[in-house]
Design a protein around this motif. Structure first.
Motif, PDB file in Angstrom:
ATOM      1  N   HIS A 147      41.350  -9.763  55.624  1.00 26.48           N
ATOM      2  CA  HIS A 147      41.106  -8.258  57.345  1.00 26.48           C
ATOM      3  C   HIS A 147      41.867  -7.440  57.165  1.00 26.48           C
ATOM      4  O   HIS A 147      41.155  -6.195  56.682  1.00 26.48           O
TER       5      HIS A 147
ATOM      6  N   SER B  11      37.413  -4.444  61.923  1.00 23.98           N
ATOM      7  CA  SER B  11      38.510  -5.179  62.639  1.00 23.98           C
ATOM      8  C   SER B  11      38.390  -5.269  63.599  1.00 23.98           C
ATOM      9  O   SER B  11      38.705  -6.426  63.223  1.00 23.98           O
ATOM     10  N   SER B  12      36.501  -5.903  64.140  1.00 27.92           N
ATOM     11  CA  SER B  12      36.674  -6.831  65.249  1.00 27.92           C
ATOM     12  C   SER B  12      35.927  -7.807  64.531  1.00 27.92           C
ATOM     13  O   SER B  12      35.694  -8.564  65.374  1.00 27.92           O
TER      14      SER B  12
ATOM     15  N   SER C  98      43.248  -7.285  67.040  1.00 31.94           N
ATOM     16  CA  SER C  98      42.691  -7.567  65.469  1.00 31.94           C
ATOM     17  C   SER C  98      43.967  -7.786  64.853  1.00 31.94           C
ATOM     18  O   SER C  98      44.495  -9.004  64.927  1.00 31.94           O
TER      19      SER C  98
END
Length: 465
Positions: free
Chosen positions: A308, A365-366, A424
């Motif tokens: 991430h 991030s999504s 997130s």
């Protein structure tokens, strides 16, 4: 992050790049070839008709993606039986939806004067209906193909599945061009395209059966409970194309109401140039998403957190580099691209490029949420944020012209950042300070000292020198 993961990320990036390249190639080649053999009015009618079936994809959007995420996470935990249950359940769910839509489409085409409604003058009423039917079947088959690609994704061969799908798309397009070159009419061209896509789907079924022995095509493992579990996250995916349509078409409509159609042309042209950076950001997202699903499915939170962070870091870097380049050459390109008909505005383009930078962070991030099927609330927030932006765009455009319209687009991006980042980070069990610090930290493997050490290991004589 081990060497195998890094290698897969590199190959995934190349596969996604080739997929986008093939789509771009199709768009570039299509216009000159069709216009060489067809008249301009005929090609214009073809574009109008061929755009209608694409809306059918909204009916089953997300099912293949959701099933692919679930299958990948189950296989990562060693639960192949569960992955097979998801596959068969989703297969029959998509098949039932597609069959129902085809029946409804057939009834609508039988009763409605399609050519008259669409104002088609170069193609007959019967031809118009058959073209919509053929292309509609092709679009719906694409949903089954998405599930077949998901099967390869679950066994960490998503690069192979993506390349195979890109190749089949190019073959179908090439056969369509052959039909056009042989002076076939629009109806026969649509039939060739549908036949090529049907053959491509059958080919993918055969390949999946050969390459993944534990995948079975039947209903013995399908489950109504599994189907119900897939419906909610799959329907939530519809929020993203709806929000995107609001963000693009809705804001252009607001500009039209506030400033007129001439301003829409200037606004849309500058926005098209700025979205070149957005396409590269989405390429990063597609590269990291399968690996995030795999890591989360294996309950490897540390790797999930690392992926991430690195995805967001790379997306921001790519966005900033391309934005800097577009700020330099964008006005020149816009002027030459439009042949001087659209006046270049560096200020307008700069505001739109700022929107892209804001988009890069939350969009990437999504990916952590969409890759793990935890995107339902985010889809609702996205639709609400883009709807509000359409209203703000109108008032800002009346207040500050095109600069105000462009600035209003930041509203949705800021709203999405405020929601997506905390959500997130909770999934990745990360903290905001540590996450922000990682964005400005050079990964260990890419640090100059690490690269130099690696070079010395590969060339022992370097130290002696």
């Amino acid at each position: 992050m081990d060497s195998h993961t890094k290698r897969r990320l590199i190959w995934s990036f190349l596969a996604n790049w080739l997929s986008r390249l093939s789509s771009t190639l199709i768009q570039i080649v299509q216009l000159p070839v069709f216009l060489h053999f067809w008249s301009v009015p005929l090609y214009g009618d073809w574009l109008i008709i061929s755009g209608i079936p694409t809306y059918l994809s909204f009916s089953t959007v997300g099912f293949g993606t959701v099933a692919g995420n679930e299958m990948t996470m189950l296989v990562a935990r060693g639960d192949r039986a569960g992955a097979l249950r998801v596959f068969q359940s989703c297969w029959w769910l998509i098949a039932a939806l597609c069959a129902s839509i085809i029946l409804l489409l057939s009834g609508a085409l039988y009763n409605l004067p399609a050519a008259r409604i669409l104002r088609i003058g170069s193609i007959s009423e019967t031809g118009t209906k058959w073209i919509i039917f053929y292309l509609g079947v092709s679009v719906l088959l694409g949903q089954l193909e998405q599930l077949l690609q998901a099967a390869y994704r679950s066994i960490v061969r998503y690069v192979y599945g993506s390349l195979m799908k890109s190749l089949l798309s190019l073959i179908a397009f090439a056969l369509t061009l052959v039909a056009v070159a042989l002076h076939q009419g629009p109806r026969n061209v649509a039939l060739v395209y549908a036949a090529a896509n049907t053959a491509g789907t059958i080919f993918l079924v055969i390949m999946v059966k050969r390459d993944i022995p534990w995948i079975e095509f039947g209903w013995n493992h399908a489950s109504l409970a599994e189907m119900r579990a897939l419906v909610r996250p799959a329907i939530a995916f519809m929020g993203f194309p709806i929000g995107q349509a609001l963000n693009l078409s809705g804001t252009q409509l607001a500009v039209n109401y506030a400033l007129g159609s001439t301003s829409v042309v200037v606004f849309a042209a500058a926005r098209t140039v700025s979205r070149g950076a957005l396409q590269m950001v989405q390429l990063v997202n597609g590269t990291f998403e399968p690996e995030i699903t795999l890591a989360f499915g294996a309950r490897n939170i540390e790797l999930t957190r690392t992926l991430h962070r690195r995805a967001c870091q790379l997306a921001l870097l790519v966005a900033l580099v391309i934005v800097a380049g577009l700020m330099t050459v964008g006005p020149w390109f816009l002027s030459h691209w439009s042949r001087g008909r659209v006046p270049p505005s560096p200020v307008l383009l700069s505001i739109l490029l700022l929107v892209v930078v804001c988009f890069a962070l939350w969009s990437t991030s999504s990916t952590l949420m969409t890759a793990t099927n935890q995107h339902q609330k985010m889809a609702v927030v996205y639709v609400l944020a883009t709807s509000f932006t359409c209203a703000v765009c109108y008032f800002f455009a009346r207040w500050k012209g095109l600069y105000g319209a462009a600035a209003s687009l930041v509203v949705a991006e800021l709203a999405m950042n405020c929601y997506v980042l905390p959500a997130s980070l909770r999934i990745a069990q990360d903290t905001f300070p540590a996450f922000m610090a990682s964005l400005f930290t050079i990964p260990t493997g890419l640090h100059p000292r690490a690269l130099l050490a690696r070079l010395r290991r590969s060339k022992p004589g370097l130290e002696a020198e």
